[in-house]
Design an enzyme around this catalytic site. Structure first.
Site, PDB file in Angstrom:
ATOM      1  N   HIS B 293      92.645  37.685 122.975  1.00  0.00           N
ATOM      2  CA  HIS B 293      93.640  37.083 123.871  1.00  0.00           C
ATOM      3  C   HIS B 293      93.050  36.781 125.234  1.00  0.00           C
ATOM      4  O   HIS B 293      92.253  37.542 125.775  1.00  0.00           O
ATOM      5  CB  HIS B 293      94.938  37.890 123.953  1.00  0.00           C
ATOM      6  CG  HIS B 293      94.838  39.243 124.586  1.00  0.00           C
ATOM      7  ND1 HIS B 293      94.912  39.427 125.945  1.00  0.00           N
ATOM      8  CD2 HIS B 293      94.704  40.473 124.047  1.00  0.00           C
ATOM      9  CE1 HIS B 293      94.835  40.722 126.207  1.00  0.00           C
ATOM     10  NE2 HIS B 293      94.702  41.383 125.077  1.00  0.00           N
ATOM     11  N   GLU B 339      99.415  37.692 125.260  1.00  0.00           N
ATOM     12  CA  GLU B 339      99.508  38.885 124.414  1.00  0.00           C
ATOM     13  C   GLU B 339     100.195  40.007 125.162  1.00  0.00           C
ATOM     14  O   GLU B 339     100.957  40.779 124.591  1.00  0.00           O
ATOM     15  CB  GLU B 339      98.100  39.331 123.977  1.00  0.00           C
ATOM     16  CG  GLU B 339      98.097  40.427 122.897  1.00  0.00           C
ATOM     17  CD  GLU B 339      98.124  41.851 123.437  1.00  0.00           C
ATOM     18  OE1 GLU B 339      98.389  42.769 122.658  1.00  0.00           O
ATOM     19  OE2 GLU B 339      97.901  42.049 124.657  1.00  0.00           O
ATOM     20  N   GLU B 340      99.904  40.114 126.472  1.00  0.00           N
ATOM     21  CA  GLU B 340     100.293  41.319 127.207  1.00  0.00           C
ATOM     22  C   GLU B 340     101.792  41.468 127.415  1.00  0.00           C
ATOM     23  O   GLU B 340     102.320  42.571 127.366  1.00  0.00           O
ATOM     24  CB  GLU B 340      99.585  41.357 128.574  1.00  0.00           C
ATOM     25  CG  GLU B 340      98.073  41.522 128.489  1.00  0.00           C
ATOM     26  CD  GLU B 340      97.645  42.879 127.918  1.00  0.00           C
ATOM     27  OE1 GLU B 340      98.505  43.665 127.508  1.00  0.00           O
ATOM     28  OE2 GLU B 340      96.434  43.119 127.871  1.00  0.00           O
ATOM     29  N   ASP B 367      90.423  42.995 119.965  1.00  0.00           N
ATOM     30  CA  ASP B 367      91.213  43.407 121.133  1.00  0.00           C
ATOM     31  C   ASP B 367      91.154  44.925 121.268  1.00  0.00           C
ATOM     32  O   ASP B 367      92.155  45.578 121.529  1.00  0.00           O
ATOM     33  CB  ASP B 367      92.662  42.913 120.991  1.00  0.00           C
ATOM     34  CG  ASP B 367      93.498  43.188 122.240  1.00  0.00           C
ATOM     35  OD1 ASP B 367      92.901  43.415 123.316  1.00  0.00           O
ATOM     36  OD2 ASP B 367      94.737  43.189 122.141  1.00  0.00           O
ATOM     37  N   HIS B 437      94.846  48.335 131.495  1.00  0.00           N
ATOM     38  CA  HIS B 437      95.998  47.900 132.302  1.00  0.00           C
ATOM     39  C   HIS B 437      95.955  48.405 133.739  1.00  0.00           C
ATOM     40  O   HIS B 437      96.983  48.429 134.409  1.00  0.00           O
ATOM     41  CB  HIS B 437      97.326  48.337 131.655  1.00  0.00           C
ATOM     42  CG  HIS B 437      97.619  47.667 130.344  1.00  0.00           C
ATOM     43  ND1 HIS B 437      98.834  47.771 129.718  1.00  0.00           N
ATOM     44  CD2 HIS B 437      96.861  46.869 129.548  1.00  0.00           C
ATOM     45  CE1 HIS B 437      98.813  47.083 128.578  1.00  0.00           C
ATOM     46  NE2 HIS B 437      97.619  46.528 128.454  1.00  0.00           N
TER      47      HIS B 437
END
Lengths: 484, 484
Positions: B293, B339-340, B367, B437
Site C-alpha cells: 500500500h 489501506e490505513e 505489508d 503508526h
C-alpha cells in the site's frame, strides 16, 4: 512496574540473604585486617536489612510523578525543593534546609522545524538549553553539513565565507560503548557548535542529538556562547531527522531548512541545594557527603537524570538513619541545584561551607542513572586503596566490589580543590544515553531492583566511610588559582 | 546506512553466490518433479542476479525522502501517486496508470494534552485517525481507568453511569510476541473504544498506544464511530504517559486531564491505486498481482508501513522485468490507496477489474515491514501445497523456504471472494510494533540487506507462479452475499 517487580523480589529475599551472609563471611576475613569489627557489623546489618527491600524506587517515582520536570528556576524546580525537604523529614533526616543558590533561568517555547528543499519534511527538533530564540517567523537557511567542529575548521580554512548566512548542521553520531565517539568526545559539538559557527557568520546551528537512540525524540543539553561573540539559535534534531538531513545533503542537492525556537533567557532565579543529615554518633562535625542533583531537563521527568540519583542517596541515607548504631561521622545528603545548565549548586556549596570543608572526609555522587552498581570509582590520597578495597570486599554479595581510580561527579567536583576524597558508583548504563536529556527520560525506564542494589551499595560504602577510625587520605589541595 | 551496508554486501556476493548455487542444485532435484526446467532456470537466474545486489532499499528510501508521509487525500498522497508512476516507468513496467479511488480524508491538527490533577504533567498524545476534534479550548474530564473493553462492560454492568461525562482511559498493554496480548487482541480497543465509551456517556477516550515500544511517541491508527452513535474525541497516549496515568489512577486519587485535538474530517478526495505491469510472454491476460500500500499514516514517513512493501514489490517486478526470459503470465504491481484508514483501494480494485478476476491466478502482498522473509503464508485451493513446496524449495538458499497456511493481506483480502489464491511473505518483525503508526516509522529503521532478501524471495515466488504450466488451484468462490 515498581509494584509488579517488588513482589517476586521480596519472595526471593530469604535465599538472597543466605547467600549474602555466606559470601560476607569470606569477605570479612579480609576486611577484618583494616576495618574495626563494629564497622563491619554495621555494614553487614545494613546489607541484611536492605535485602528485605528498600524504598529507592519509591523516592524516584514520587519525584517524577509528584514534581516531574524541574529545570532550574522553573515552577517544577521550586516544587522539587519543597518536595525534597518534605521527604528528607519523612525519612528521619535532621537539619533539613534549603540553602539558596542563584541559578540561570532559561525557558523553552514552542519549537518547530521543517525541510523546505529539496523536499518538504517535518523536522523534529528541540532547542539546546541557553539558546536564543529565532525570529518569530522562523529562521530560514541553506544547510551546510559538517560532521564535527574540526571539519568546520577545515572547511573554513579553505573558504572563510563557507557558512556565512547559512545553517551549520553538525552530524557526528554518538556511538554506544565507543571510546572514540562516546559522549565526552561528541558533546563539545553541542556546547560549542553555535559559538564556533556563529563566529564564522552562520545564522543558526542544528546538531544531531547527542544520544544513542534511534528514536524520533531529540535530546537537549547545555550550550554556551562565547563572551562577546555572536549568539545564534541552536537546536538538536532527532537521530532519524539527522539521518534524513545527512542523506539529503549527501545527494548534492541544495538543502533549505526553516526552524522556529520560542525559547528565552530570563533573569536569574533563586533555587536551592537541599540538605539533610544523619548526625554522626561520635564526630558529628566530620561529614560524608552523599550528592545527587535535584534539577532536570524539561523534556522528560528527569527519572534517570537524576531522579534515580536522588532516590539512591535519599534511600542510602534512610538506611543509615534507621541503623541500630549510627556511624561515627555525619552523613549529609545534598540534592544540588542547577547541575544541568550551570552547576551553580555545585559551585555554591563549597562557598557556603568553606569552613567545614577540611572536615568533609568524603563526597559520593550518584548521577549515572538507575543501573546496577558494579563497584566504585574513587579519587583520594595515597594509601586510600587498601581501605577502600577492604570496604568493597564487604559489597561482594551485591556484585559491587569493583574499584576503579577516578571517581567523582559534576556537583562534587568543586570539592576536589579542598582535598576531599571523591567517589561515585560505577553503574551499568548501556541504555543511559538512549534516554538522557530527552522526553524519554521517564520513570518507566527505571528498573527498581537495580536502583535498590545501587542504593544499598552506596549506603554501605557511606556507612563505612563515616565509621572508619581514620578518615580516607585526602587529595592534595589545589592552589586557589587552580580552583574552579 | 544504505550506502555503508551496500558495499560489504557486494563484496560478499561471489561467495554468497557460490553457496546459493550449491544449495540450489539439491533443491532442484525435488523441484524437478513439479516445475518445468524453464521455470526452474528462470528462478535460478533471478536469484543469481539478485545476489549481485537489488535496489529495494533505494525505492523505499526515495519514497520516504522524496514524498514522506502520505495519508489518504493529503498532498503527500497525491505526490506519492505521481512518484509511483514515475518509478514504475523508470524500472521498465508497462501499462502504468493511476486508477481512481475515492478515499476518506482526515487531517490532524495541533494536539496537546496534560494532567491537571493530582499533579500537573504534560501528556504526549496523538489523535486516532478519524477522531472528531475536541472543543477549541480542550476537553477537561476526570479519568476513569479500565484495562479493556470487557472491563468497561463489567464496570457499566455494576454502574451504568460510571463513565458519564468522564474520560475513559483504556490501558491494556500490547506485549511483544504475546498471542494473548498481541496486536490483534488489543487493537479493538483502538477501533471501538470511542464508540463503546461514547455510548455510555463518556466525553472522551484516551488509550495506551497500541505498540511495543517504551518510547515517548504515541501510535495513531484507525478508529470508527458507531453509525448514529455519539462521536467523542479519541487519542492515544505514549507508553510512558500511559504508565503515568495508570500509576496516578492506581493511587486512588482523582485524576483530571485536559486534551485538545484539532483534527478534522474533510470531504472525500480522489486518490489512486497505482498499477504497472511486466507483460506475460505467453498468457498475458493471466495475472499474478504483487501488492503493497502506497498510503501511510502521517506521523512518520511510512518506511516500514508500507514504504518497505512498496520497495519490495517494485524491486520484485524490476527483477522480473529484467529477466532474459519473462514468465508466461503478466506480473502486475498494484500500490493500493487508503489501506490505513478505509481500505478503499483494496475494495475498489476488484470492482474495477471484476471481469479480469477469474484470470488473476495469485495475489501476493508485502505489508509486514522490512524484515527478512522466512517463507510464505498461503491460502489456495486443494492441491496447491506440493506446487508451493516445490517453488519454496528453490528459495532455501535465501532461508525463505518456509510455508504456513493462511497468507493474505488487507488490500488483497477482497480478492479471496473471487477465489484468487493469496500469499504473503512471513517476515521477521520483532521491532515492527515498536515503530508502527508512530513518528518513529522512518527510513533509518530499514535494514537494506533484509529488505533485499525479501524482495528477492517475493520476486522468485512471483516469477514461478507466473510461469507454472497450470495455475495454482483456486480458493472456493464465496457467494456474493458473503463478499466484503
Amino acid at each position: 512496574m515498581s509494584r509488579e517487580r517488588a513482589v517476586p523480589r521480596r519472595r526471593r529475599a530469604p535465599a538472597a540473604l543466605a547467600a549474602a551472609v555466606l559470601a560476607l563471611s569470606g569477605a570479612l576475613s579480609f576486611a577484618a585486617e583494616l576495618l574495626p569489627v563494629g564497622t563491619r557489623d554495621g555494614v553487614q546489618e545494613l546489607l541484611e536489612r536492605a535485602a528485605r527491600g528498600t524504598r529507592a524506587a519509591e523516592w524516584t517515582r514520587r519525584l517524577c510523578d509528584e514534581v516531574g520536570p524541574r529545570l532550574s528556576g522553573s515552577p517544577g524546580d521550586r516544587a522539587a525543593v519543597a518536595w525534597a525537604q518534605r521527604v528528607m523529614r519523612e525519612i528521619g533526616l535532621t537539619g533539613v534546609r534549603a540553602e539558596p543558590v542563584t541559578v540561570p533561568r532559561w525557558k523553552r517555547g514552542e519549537e518547530t522545524g521543517e525541510v523546505l528543499a529539496p523536499y518538504r519534511h517535518r523536522l523534529v527538533l528541540t532547542a539546546l538549553g541557553g539558546s536564543v530564540p529565532t525570529p518569530v517567523g522562523g529562521l530560514v537557511g541553506e544547510l551546510v553539513a559538517v560532521p564535527s567542529l574540526e571539519a568546520l575548521d577545515a572547511l573554513l580554512a579553505k573558504d572563510p565565507g563557507a557558512v556565512r548566512g547559512k545553517v551549520v548542521f553538525f552530524h557526528r553520531k554518538m556511538l554506544r560503548d565507543s571510546p572514540g565517539n562516546g559522549y565526552g568526545s561528541v558533546v563539545p559539538i553541542r556546547t560549542e557548535g553555535a559559538a564556533r559557527a556563529g563566529k564564522a557568520g552562520a545564522s543558526g546551528v542544528l546538531i544531531r542529538s547527542v544520544g544513542t537512540s534511534s528514536s524520533r525524540l531529540p535530546h537537549t543539553g547545555a550550550m554556551r556562547y562565547a563572551a562577546g561573540g555572536p549568539r545564534i539559535p541552536a537546536a538538536a534534531v532527532s537521530a532519524p531527522d539527522a539521518d534524513l538531513l545527512e542523506r539529503l545533503s549527501a545527494s548534492g542537492r541544495r538543502v533549505v531548512v526553516r526552524f522556529r525556537l520560542g525559547c528565552r533567557n530570563l533573569p536569574d532565579a533563586v533555587s536551592a541545594n537541599v540538605v539533610g543529615e544523619v548526625r554522626g554518633s561520635e564526630r558529628p562535625e566530620e561529614v560524608v557527603l552523599l550528592g545527587a542533583h535535584l534539577d532536570s531537563w524539561d523534556l522528560g521527568t528527569g527519572a534517570i537524570d537524576d531522579g534515580a540519583g536522588c532516590g539512591i542517596v535519599l534511600e542510602a541515607a534512610r538506611l543509615i538513619a534507621e541503623a541500630p548504631r549510627r556511624p561515627g561521622r555525619t552523613v549529609r545528603v545534598v540534592l544540588f541545584a542547577n547541575e544541568e545548565n550551570g552547576l551553580a549548586g555545585g559551585r555554591e556549596y563549597p562557598r557556603a561551607h568553606a569552613g567545614e570543608l577540611p572536615r568533609h572526609v568524603a563526597a559520593l555522587e550518584a548521577d549515572g542513572g538507575a543501573g546496577r552498581t558494579k563497584g566504585f570509582g574513587w579519587s583520594a590520597g595515597e594509601g586510600a586503596e587498601p581501605v577502600l578495597a577492604a570496604i568493597s570486599s564487604l559489597l561482594s554479595p551485591l556484585g559491587a566490589s569493583g574499584l576503579r581510580k577516578g571517581g567523582g561527579g559534576a556537583d562534587i567536583g568543586p570539592l576536589r580543590a579542598s582535598g576531599v576524597p571523591l567517589l561515585s558508583p560505577d553503574q551499568e548504563g548501556a541504555s543511559y544515553f538512549d534516554l538522557h536529556h530527552s522526553a524519554d527520560d521517564t520513570f518507566d525506564k527505571v528498573d527498581p531492583a537495580s536502583l535498590e542494589q545501587t542504593a544499598t551499595a552506596l549506603s554501605a560504602m557511606a556507612f563505612a566511610l563515616a565509621d572508619l577510625p581514620e578518615p580516607l587520605p585526602r587529595l592534595p589541595e589545589e592552589a586557589p588559582a587552580a580552583r574552579r
